[in-house]
Design a protein around this motif. Structure first.
Motif, mmCIF file in Angstrom:
data_model
loop_
_atom_site.group_PDB
_atom_site.id
_atom_site.type_symbol
_atom_site.label_atom_id
_atom_site.label_comp_id
_atom_site.label_asym_id
_atom_site.label_seq_id
_atom_site.Cartn_x
_atom_site.Cartn_y
_atom_site.Cartn_z
ATOM 1 N N GLU A 199 -0.420 1.489 8.378
ATOM 2 C CA GLU A 199 -0.774 0.460 7.400
ATOM 3 C C GLU A 199 0.245 -0.670 7.405
ATOM 4 O O GLU A 199 -0.104 -1.850 7.310
ATOM 5 N N ALA A 200 1.500 -0.287 7.517
ATOM 6 C CA ALA A 200 2.563 -1.293 7.548
ATOM 7 C C ALA A 200 2.426 -2.188 8.776
ATOM 8 O O ALA A 200 2.582 -3.411 8.690
ATOM 9 N N ARG A 201 2.141 -1.584 9.914
ATOM 10 C CA ARG A 201 1.965 -2.384 11.136
ATOM 11 C C ARG A 201 0.795 -3.355 10.988
ATOM 12 O O ARG A 201 0.858 -4.498 11.442
ATOM 13 N N LEU A 239 8.965 -12.870 0.079
ATOM 14 C CA LEU A 239 7.908 -11.941 0.452
ATOM 15 C C LEU A 239 8.332 -10.524 0.103
ATOM 16 O O LEU A 239 9.501 -10.157 0.271
ATOM 17 N N GLY A 240 7.377 -9.747 -0.392
ATOM 18 C CA GLY A 240 7.629 -8.340 -0.686
ATOM 19 C C GLY A 240 6.662 -7.474 0.101
ATOM 20 O O GLY A 240 5.643 -7.947 0.621
ATOM 21 N N PHE A 241 6.958 -6.184 0.167
ATOM 22 C CA PHE A 241 6.182 -5.272 1.013
ATOM 23 C C PHE A 241 6.162 -3.894 0.370
ATOM 24 O O PHE A 241 7.195 -3.382 -0.067
ATOM 25 N N TRP A 242 4.967 -3.297 0.294
ATOM 26 C CA TRP A 242 4.836 -1.957 -0.293
ATOM 27 C C TRP A 242 4.537 -0.831 0.707
ATOM 28 O O TRP A 242 4.942 0.304 0.478
ATOM 29 N N PRO A 243 3.813 -1.085 1.794
ATOM 30 C CA PRO A 243 3.510 0.027 2.706
ATOM 31 C C PRO A 243 4.796 0.701 3.192
ATOM 32 O O PRO A 243 5.731 0.042 3.620
ATOM 33 N N GLY A 244 4.820 2.009 3.107
ATOM 34 C CA GLY A 244 6.010 2.746 3.524
ATOM 35 C C GLY A 244 7.003 2.960 2.409
ATOM 36 O O GLY A 244 7.872 3.830 2.507
ATOM 37 N N GLY A 245 6.880 2.188 1.317
ATOM 38 C CA GLY A 245 7.785 2.351 0.188
ATOM 39 C C GLY A 245 7.076 2.858 -1.055
ATOM 40 O O GLY A 245 7.685 3.502 -1.907
ATOM 41 N N ASN A 672 -11.815 6.325 6.674
ATOM 42 C CA ASN A 672 -10.461 6.297 7.238
ATOM 43 C C ASN A 672 -9.845 4.908 7.158
ATOM 44 O O ASN A 672 -9.609 4.247 8.154
ATOM 45 N N ILE A 673 -9.577 4.485 5.917
ATOM 46 C CA ILE A 673 -8.964 3.169 5.757
ATOM 47 C C ILE A 673 -7.612 3.242 5.073
ATOM 48 O O ILE A 673 -6.905 2.244 5.008
ATOM 49 N N SER A 674 -7.253 4.402 4.543
ATOM 50 C CA SER A 674 -6.030 4.458 3.754
ATOM 51 C C SER A 674 -5.333 5.793 3.916
ATOM 52 O O SER A 674 -5.982 6.829 4.094
ATOM 53 N N SER A 675 -4.016 5.757 3.811
ATOM 54 C CA SER A 675 -3.255 7.000 3.831
ATOM 55 C C SER A 675 -3.220 7.630 2.439
ATOM 56 O O SER A 675 -2.798 8.764 2.277
ATOM 57 N N ARG A 676 -3.665 6.892 1.429
ATOM 58 C CA ARG A 676 -3.627 7.413 0.055
ATOM 59 C C ARG A 676 -4.880 8.218 -0.251
ATOM 60 O O ARG A 676 -5.978 7.832 0.142
ATOM 61 N N PRO A 677 -4.739 9.315 -1.005
ATOM 62 C CA PRO A 677 -5.927 10.051 -1.462
ATOM 63 C C PRO A 677 -6.755 9.181 -2.409
ATOM 64 O O PRO A 677 -6.239 8.252 -3.034
ATOM 65 N N MET A 678 -8.056 9.506 -2.507
ATOM 66 C CA MET A 678 -8.950 8.742 -3.378
ATOM 67 C C MET A 678 -8.549 8.887 -4.836
ATOM 68 O O MET A 678 -8.778 8.003 -5.649
ATOM 69 N N LYS A 679 -7.965 10.032 -5.178
ATOM 70 C CA LYS A 679 -7.575 10.279 -6.558
ATOM 71 C C LYS A 679 -6.286 11.075 -6.600
ATOM 72 O O LYS A 679 -5.891 11.717 -5.621
ATOM 73 N N ARG A 680 -5.601 10.988 -7.724
ATOM 74 C CA ARG A 680 -4.436 11.823 -7.930
ATOM 75 C C ARG A 680 -4.902 13.264 -8.153
ATOM 76 O O ARG A 680 -6.036 13.496 -8.535
ATOM 77 N N ASN A 681 -4.010 14.222 -7.938
ATOM 78 C CA ASN A 681 -4.394 15.639 -8.056
ATOM 79 C C ASN A 681 -5.628 15.909 -7.206
ATOM 80 O O ASN A 681 -6.667 16.365 -7.687
ATOM 81 N N SER A 682 -5.503 15.612 -5.915
ATOM 82 C CA SER A 682 -6.667 15.593 -5.026
ATOM 83 C C SER A 682 -7.367 16.948 -4.895
ATOM 84 O O SER A 682 -8.526 16.995 -4.521
ATOM 85 N N GLY A 683 -6.689 18.015 -5.223
ATOM 86 C CA GLY A 683 -7.335 19.316 -5.080
ATOM 87 C C GLY A 683 -8.113 19.751 -6.303
ATOM 88 O O GLY A 683 -8.785 20.780 -6.293
#
Length: 858
Positions: A199-201, A239-245, A672-683
């Motif tokens: 995502e950062a790239r 400029l600021g950046f969030w991916p990876g942080g 397959n667009i994000s490294s983040r789960p769709m929701k918190r507490n994914s299980g």
């Protein structure tokens, strides 16, 4: 009705050219592309007619296939539907490119004035110039790129869009044809989920190809206008950046990925420097500069193409050598090519050795857990008392002590705790390699109390940081309606805490506070979210001014109005005197990046608008932008009324069931667009509080109902009118830039809604009554807003944007019907396992095109 010049330009520059280039698709040498292109207009017309007749999506699709004997077999039908999806996906890209290519002729908005107009005013008015210069000394703009999953174009497609935009701009039909062929062979989705580094790239592409040049150009224009030493010391653009942080709710972000992203940003930046330096080297071939040029070559080349072990901050050395070259040019070579050197100096001053500040974000619950762990590991239980976690907030603030330690993690530590500690240690090494700005902010999500901030400071001091070297800004993030209501009191406790007060003094008494929009909308509805943030800003500004703190608001704004997007420049231009607005900071995410900052022209325009808005807000703080007590009371009354309406809807037992059954909500996690789960507490079981705001808003946008962007507004306006205060509301709309922006953005959300598509649900045994509740509120809101704005159709005063939305919605209507058709088949429970898999894929594939066409729907 006579069209305006902007509408005429849009028709000739966008609509006509799109139709022309769209015909090229039929000539592409791909499997059955001509057959698909010929059938598509008939399919689109059939969908439009079916929607008008309120047919179900299944009936629309089945009746279409019934007209063609060759589509008797199910496999042939599936094949055509997938080909239609692929075809429309590429039509959307073409429309993006055509519209972007005509941006300078069609989309220049006068809402907040342009930077060019402002600079012309400055040139002709010396007194105004001096006033603006004083304001520029305080003004800054920070744009923070985030990797939230609303960017549905992969990197290669973004590159094609950029090239296609330029080709269309120059009417290069041969190149357009070649790029459309390339587009036809380029996949629009990833086979695997991207990692945070992926995502950062992807976002670094925008840093390298857009922001690197645009920011320097704007900074140069302003510096040249004022020619002021004061301005040269001040960094206007950051400029600021969030991916990876950003690790809040994303277990895939680790210390190692943070480190890798930081190193990647440095390397990408040095490659930009190296490319610029090669141009410099070809021009400056004179005597007297050899040693400086050789050293610069070594610095740029080595840091661009080799993995430097333990890199250091080279900004000062680079600037020293560039300034030495500049001096020789002035002294010995008549200043020849000195402007090229100035350009490089400006960029090195802007980006240093880090490019964009890498923010770190974590949830307060994880930080509390880490604090408890370290208290035990460091033997500090006695100092904090054994029942520290059960103490009241006031008791915790009294107990907190700020001792230094150097805890090293061990294999037995909880992974999240270990990551937190090691990331805190990593931030120090990132500052050593890139300078303080490389990573100087830790953002605390779900911040609810002052101890959340102070305990985080403990974690830094227990992880090797020293009190007198704590070069970190601690940024609370207030998100929910409840958190926003107590934010000022939380900050009061911080400002009066002796240690934190001393820390702020070491940071020039500057405090950044982040306000989240998305979760407050999901929590309280559109109007209440806007009111809560507006009210919190006033209270937080007053609190900061009482304690002589320079306050910066960092706005977490998504793309659509339901997540804080919309007409952003108007939002900042209309801040009243009660709200700190010297420093504008906001997130830009997902499709907002590609749609508003994806090319030099669009990025230049939008950044210029924000700077202009900041200057106008500072210089011309008119009374009309500061609401009177009566106006605030009126706004609050409507917000509370709207909130009640939205909460009633949200608490309806059918609310989540409706989304799960009729929208692609459950299938969004497979995209397959994000490294983040769709929701918190994914299980765990799906709960509204765990559902991410992006997924929540995306699901409603796929239904073409956009509930988060309007629900409750109509009820609130109707009730206030019946209470005899309609004239006051109309006056508020005319005089308050804030309130007008809120209502106009609501119109934008509604313009992307179409209840005809789901009209087949009106007699549904399970969801009929619920659907009518949504539809009734939409119609009521539309009626009340048209009355309020004195218009006859939504967005009547923004005809070009309205036309653009209309064309995009028409292009993707077949995708919406295909998606709802597939969802209906899945809901029937009559499909085989193999059929279910195909229908799942139809749903998932259609999401991409719908969101991409909507630009900022998620």
């Amino acid at each position: 009705m006579k069209l305006s010049q902007k509408e005429t330009n849009f028709n000739s520059e966008v609509v006509t050219r799109f139709e022309l280039y769209n015909s090229l698709f039929l000539t592409l040498p791909f499997y059955q592309v001509k057959h698909t292109g010929i059938l598509l207009p008939f399919f689109s017309s059939h969908c439009e007619e079916g929607v008008k007749q309120q047919m179900t999506p299944v009936d629309i699709i089945e009746s279409f296939f019934g007209q063609y004997e060759q589509y008797v077999q199910e496999a042939d039908r599936f094949d055509l539907l997938f080909r239609i999806i692929r075809y429309i996906e590429r039509q959307v890209v073409l429309f993006d490119a055509v519209e972007d290519s005509a941006f300078n002729k069609t989309s220049r908005s006068e809402d907040a004035g342009s930077l060019e107009v402002l600079l012309r005013q400055i040139s002709s008015n010396p007194d105004f110039k001096e006033t603006v210069l004083q304001k520029l000394d305080d003004l800054s703009l920070r744009l923070v790129l985030t990797a939230h999953p609303t960017q549905f174009y992969p990197g290669p497609v973004l590159s094609i869009i950029t090239d296609l935009t330029e080709a269309v701009k120059h009417d290069d039909i041969t190149l357009v044809n070649e790029l459309l062929q390339q587009l036809g062979k380029t996949p629009f989705f990833n086979k695997d989920k991207p990692t945070p580094v992926d995502e950062a790239r992807s976002l670094a592409w925008f840093l390298e190809n857009v922001f690197y040049q645009v920011s320097a150009t704007i900074q140069s224009q302003i510096e040249n206008e004022f020619d002021s030493p004061a301005l040269s010391r001040h960094q206007l653009l950051e400029l600021g950046f969030w991916p990876g942080g950003d690790r809040d709710g994303n277990p895939n972000v680790t210390t190692e990925s943070t480190k890798e992203v930081s190193e990647m940003l440095r390397k990408v930046l040095f490659r930009c420097y190296y490319r610029d330096f090669r141009v410099l080297k070809r021009r400056i071939t004179f005597r007297g500069v050899e040693s400086y040029m050789n050293r610069l070559y070594d610095l740029f080349y080595i840091n661009s193409f080799t993995d430097v072990e333990s890199p250091t901050n080279l900004q000062s050395e680079i600037l020293d050598n560039l300034n030495a070259v500049k001096q020789v040019l002035h002294w010995d070579h008549d200043g020849l090519f000195v402007e090229i050197v100035d350009d490089m100096i400006r960029k090195v001053q802007l980006y240093g050795c880090y490019f964009a500040s890498l923010d770190v974000r974590q949830d307060s619950r994880i930080l509390r857990k880490t604090h408890q762990h370290l208290r035990e590991k460091l033997g500090l239980v006695d100092d904090f008392s054994s029942g520290y976690d059960e103490l009241t907030e006031e008791e915790k603030l009294e107990k907190l002590a700020f001792t230094e330690n150097d805890y090293k993690t061990s294999e037995g530590d909880d992974p999240l705790i270990k990551d937190t500690i090691e990331t805190i240690r990593l931030m120090k090494s990132m500052q050593q390699s890139g300078g303080e700005k490389a990573s100087h902010r830790f953002i605390i999500s779900n911040c609810q109390q002052a101890s959340d901030i102070l305990q985080l400071i403990n974690l830094f001091l227990w992880s090797g940081w020293k009190k007198n070297e704590l070069t970190i800004d601690f940024v609370p993030l207030f998100e929910t309606v409840q958190d926003l209501s107590v934010a000022a009191e939380v900050m009061r406790k911080l400002y009066t805490n002796p240690f934190y007060k001393a820390h702020l003094a070491s940071r020039e008494n500057r405090q950044t506070i982040m306000l989240g929009f998305s979760d407050s909308t999901k929590d309280g509805g559109y109007l209440m979210a806007n009111w809560s943030i507006y009210k919190a800003k006033i209270e937080l500004t007053e609190m900061a001014r009482n304690h002589n703190i320079q306050l910066t608001f960092f706005d977490g704004r998504g793309g659509p109005p339901a997540r804080g997007g919309g007409k952003t420049q108007r939002f900042y231009a209309s801040m009243g005197k009660e709200i700190a607005n010297e420093h504008i900071q906001l997130t830009i995410q997902g499709q907002t990046i590609s749609s508003q900052y994806g090319s030099f022209d669009t990025a230049y325009f939008n950044i210029s608008q924000l700077i202009s808005a900041g200057i106008i807000s500072a210089v011309e703080k008119s009374e009309k932008d500061t609401m009177s007590p009566d106006q605030k009371e009126l706004f609050e009354k409507m917000a509370v009324d709207s909130h009640h309406s939205f909460v009633e809807l949200r608490e309806d037992p059918l609310f989540i069931k409706y989304l799960e059954s009729l929208s692609p909500l459950k299938l969004l996690s497979q995209i397959n667009i994000s490294s983040r789960p769709m929701k918190r507490n994914s299980g765990s079981e799906l709960k509204l509080e765990d559902l991410r705001a992006i997924s929540f808003v995306t699901a409603w946008s796929q239904l073409k109902q956009n509930i988060p962007g309007f629900y409750g507004v109509g009820t609130a306006l109707k009730d206030i009118k019946e209470a005899g205060q309609w004239d006051e509301v109309k006056s508020l709309y005319r005089t308050s830039g804030q309130f007008k922006t809120i209502i106009d953005n609501c119109m934008m959300s509604m313009s992307k809604s179409d209840f005809r598509i789901t009209a087949y649900l009106q007699d549904n045994e399970t969801f009929g009554a619920f659907w009518h509740k949504l539809k009734d509120e939409f119609e009521l809101t539309e009626k009340m807003i048209l009355d309020l704005s004195e218009t006859t159709v939504l967005m009547e005063k923004y005809p070009v944007e309205r036309r653009s939305i209309g064309i995009r919605e028409r292009i993707v209507l077949p995708l919406v019907i295909i998606q709802h058709y597939a969802l209906q088949q899945l809901q029937s429970g009559k499909m085989t396992e193999e059929q279910n898999a195909i229908y799942d894929k139809l749903v998932i594939r259609s999401v991409y095109g719908i969101v991409n066409a909507g630009r900022n729907l998620a």
